[in-house]
Design a protein around this motif. Structure first.
Motif, short mmCIF file in Angstrom:
data_model
loop_
_atom_site.label_atom_id
_atom_site.label_comp_id
_atom_site.label_asym_id
_atom_site.label_seq_id
_atom_site.Cartn_x
_atom_site.Cartn_y
_atom_site.Cartn_z
N VAL A 194 62.80 -53.71 103.30
CA VAL A 194 61.98 -54.65 103.41
C VAL A 194 60.31 -54.03 103.40
N VAL A 195 60.26 -53.04 104.21
CA VAL A 195 58.79 -52.58 104.62
C VAL A 195 58.52 -51.79 103.17
N SER A 196 59.15 -51.21 102.69
CA SER A 196 58.98 -50.40 101.49
C SER A 196 58.82 -51.33 100.27
N LEU A 197 59.33 -52.51 100.06
CA LEU A 197 59.02 -53.26 98.95
C LEU A 197 57.84 -54.03 99.30
N CYS A 198 57.70 -54.54 100.38
CA CYS A 198 56.25 -55.21 100.55
C CYS A 198 55.02 -54.36 100.60
N ALA A 199 54.99 -53.07 100.86
CA ALA A 199 53.97 -52.37 100.43
C ALA A 199 54.00 -52.26 99.00
N THR A 200 54.82 -51.83 98.08
CA THR A 200 54.74 -51.85 96.69
C THR A 200 54.06 -53.29 96.27
N ALA A 201 54.50 -54.29 96.73
CA ALA A 201 54.04 -55.76 96.19
C ALA A 201 52.52 -55.83 96.45
N VAL A 202 52.22 -55.49 97.58
CA VAL A 202 50.87 -55.87 97.80
C VAL A 202 49.89 -54.97 97.13
N SER A 203 50.38 -54.13 96.47
CA SER A 203 49.48 -53.27 95.48
C SER A 203 49.00 -53.94 93.97
N VAL A 204 49.99 -55.05 93.86
CA VAL A 204 49.51 -55.64 92.62
C VAL A 204 48.23 -56.65 92.63
N PRO A 205 47.82 -57.38 93.61
CA PRO A 205 46.50 -57.92 93.73
C PRO A 205 45.47 -57.12 93.79
N VAL A 206 45.87 -55.87 94.23
CA VAL A 206 44.53 -54.72 94.57
C VAL A 206 44.13 -54.25 92.88
N LEU A 207 45.25 -54.03 92.16
CA LEU A 207 45.11 -53.54 90.91
C LEU A 207 44.42 -54.87 90.19
N LEU A 208 44.59 -56.00 90.58
CA LEU A 208 44.08 -57.09 89.67
C LEU A 208 42.64 -57.57 89.93
N LEU A 209 42.39 -57.62 91.22
CA LEU A 209 41.18 -58.22 91.89
C LEU A 209 40.08 -57.42 92.50
N MET A 210 40.57 -56.27 93.10
CA MET A 210 39.77 -55.37 93.71
C MET A 210 38.34 -54.79 92.79
N ARG A 211 37.36 -54.84 93.37
CA ARG A 211 36.35 -54.37 92.62
C ARG A 211 35.53 -53.47 93.62
N GLU A 212 34.86 -52.38 93.23
CA GLU A 212 34.17 -51.29 93.84
C GLU A 212 33.03 -51.79 94.75
N ARG A 213 32.22 -52.23 94.16
CA ARG A 213 30.79 -52.57 94.61
C ARG A 213 30.34 -53.96 94.05
N PRO A 214 29.28 -54.74 94.82
CA PRO A 214 28.83 -55.82 94.23
C PRO A 214 27.91 -55.59 93.01
N ALA A 215 27.30 -54.33 92.79
CA ALA A 215 26.56 -53.95 91.70
C ALA A 215 27.27 -53.84 90.33
N ASP A 216 28.74 -53.86 90.61
CA ASP A 216 29.80 -53.95 89.34
C ASP A 216 29.78 -55.31 88.85
N LEU A 217 29.56 -56.36 89.65
CA LEU A 217 29.36 -57.59 89.09
C LEU A 217 27.88 -58.04 88.99
#
Length: 448
Positions: A194-217
């Protein structure tokens, strides 16, 4: 092409003039809050492994015959690597990006925890839980929350950092009862999967929504004024050389040693003793492991409240005074703990859970604030080194407490020793008194 930020008449930072005009409604939240939300999800989703060894200590002892000290060594390796990776993680995030480093860290945690289902020898536990999970978790240690709050926020930095720091406690709140039930009813292997699967699952929103800096937007950090320098801007140093350079400069500053020493005691008295040994210690007194796990989760509930409140207080009260109060109260509670254990939950023990929970990681926001005040743009890396000391203290305490339990048959000396260490932390924080140094501009030497 111009890249200068402008400010419209309503006072909000505008996008770059050479890009399409911003047609969002004025009520749409600043993207900094979206990044903070994703960061919180990451910290919550990856937190399940932190207290798992304490939950599984009895199962591993029964199945493999491993002692408390042997399992404590694996936890210690995890904590040491967690700490040693943290200062380099901040520089790696500057060089390769928060998104890439975070995703790689989450997948490393997933692989490390998942492979434990195949282990049959102690060295395999050390390899999987110690090395792999330690490296992955260290890459998202204090550097992650510090970098996000520093890059994306000028206002509400302490509050945001407190919320992100509380994410780990929230994860424990969610995972501990579930993992405890799985260990008791389905076996420890189901829990680590369960720990392993949850760690994998939360990588998806990081790929989709994370941005590096405000200036990028085309945005300024939340609460920043036009023309204000980027406090988190860095030079072009290589990640390794910059991290080591910052350490060389920091060790010449007296405040660094005081913060590192006090924070190492913080690690010893939280993740080292309580985080690793609370559940088996309660079980020694006849308390069911599921009940003890629920109480540790309840500590997480009040940890969230305490850490967020500490972040709010850090924006308003001298951080040094906060640390003095936090360590003094923590030491008092730990000294009293051996007299409170029982086979069932009684009001004094519940009072300890609430009291200790409020203080669990309340030390983080004021410690980060003192690092920022002293070291400016290098603060995330400096805090990474301070956090390394935190984890080193936790590693020593995790092994020592397990050895004391094996030798004496109880944890009483471990709790008394933790209380004494908190008294030492109070003395170290007293040495922090004096006029705070001015914030160091990017590229300038640290104030001494």
């Amino acid at each position: 092409m111009t890249t200068e930020l402008t400010t419209p008449t309503d006072g909000r930072p505008d996008r770059h003039p050479d890009r399409r005009p911003d047609r969002r409604p004025a009520t749409r939240p600043h993207y900094a809050w979206i990044v903070a939300a994703v960061s919180l999800l990451v910290l919550v989703g990856s937190a399940g492994f932190r207290s798992a060894p304490g939950l599984m200590m009895g199962a591993w002892n029964s199945q493999f015959g491993w002692s408390h000290a042997t399992i404590g060594i694996a936890v210690s390796v995890n904590l040491v690597l967690y700490g040693l990776t943290a200062p380099f993680a901040a520089a790696l995030m500057d060089r390769f990006g928060v998104r890439l480093v975070t995703v790689c860290a989450l997948l490393t945690i997933s692989v490390g925890s998942g492979l434990t289902v195949l282990m049959t020898r102690p060295w395999q536990l050390i390899l999987c839980w110690g090395f792999l999970v330690g490296l992955g978790s260290g890459s998202m240690a204090g550097a992650f929350a510090t970098t996000i709050s520093g890059r994306w926020f000028r206002a509400r930095q302490g509050l945001v950092l407190g919320v992100l720091t509380a994410g780990g406690a929230t994860g424990n709140l969610i995972f501990l009862p579930v993992l405890s039930w799985l260990v008791q009813n389905e076996g420890w292997k189901a829990a680590v999967m369960v720990v392993s699967l949850c760690a994998t699952a939360v990588s998806v929103p990081v790929l989709l929504l994370m941005r590096e800096r405000p200036a990028d937007l085309g945005l300024l950090p939340y609460g920043a004024r036009p023309g204000e320098p980027d406090a988190e801007a860095v030079g072009g140093d290589r990640a390794l050389s910059r991290t080591l350079r910052v350490l060389r400069e920091a060790v010449r500053v007296r405040q660094f040693w005081l913060l590192a020493g006090s924070f190492s005691i913080c690690g010893a008295t939280t993740v080292g003793v309580v985080g690793t040994h609370f559940i088996p210690a309660a079980h020694d007194h006849g308390m069911p492991e599921t009940t003890a796990a629920s109480l540790l989760a309840l500590i997480g509930v009040f940890d969230v409240i305490g850490t967020v409140a500490s972040g709010w207080l850090t924006d308003r009260i001298d951080s040094r005074r906060l640390l003095l109060v936090y360590y003094a109260l923590r030491g008092l509670s730990l000294v009293l703990l051996p007299q409170l254990f029982a086979g069932s939950v009684k009001p004094p023990f519940l009072a300890f859970v609430i009291f200790y929970g409020l203080d669990w990681v309340a030390t983080v926001p004021p410690t980060v604030a003192l690092c920022r005040r002293q070291f400016g743009a290098d603060a995330p890396i400096v805090f990474g080194w301070v956090l390394a000391c935190h984890q080193l203290g936790g590693a020593i305490a995790a092994t020592a407490a397990g050895a004391l339990r094996d030798h004496y048959g109880n944890y009483d000396l471990a709790w008394d020793g933790a209380g004494g260490l908190c008294a030492l932390a109070v003395l170290l924080c007293l040495g922090l008194r004096g006029r705070p140094a001015a914030t160091v501009p990017p590229g300038a030497p640290a104030a001494r």
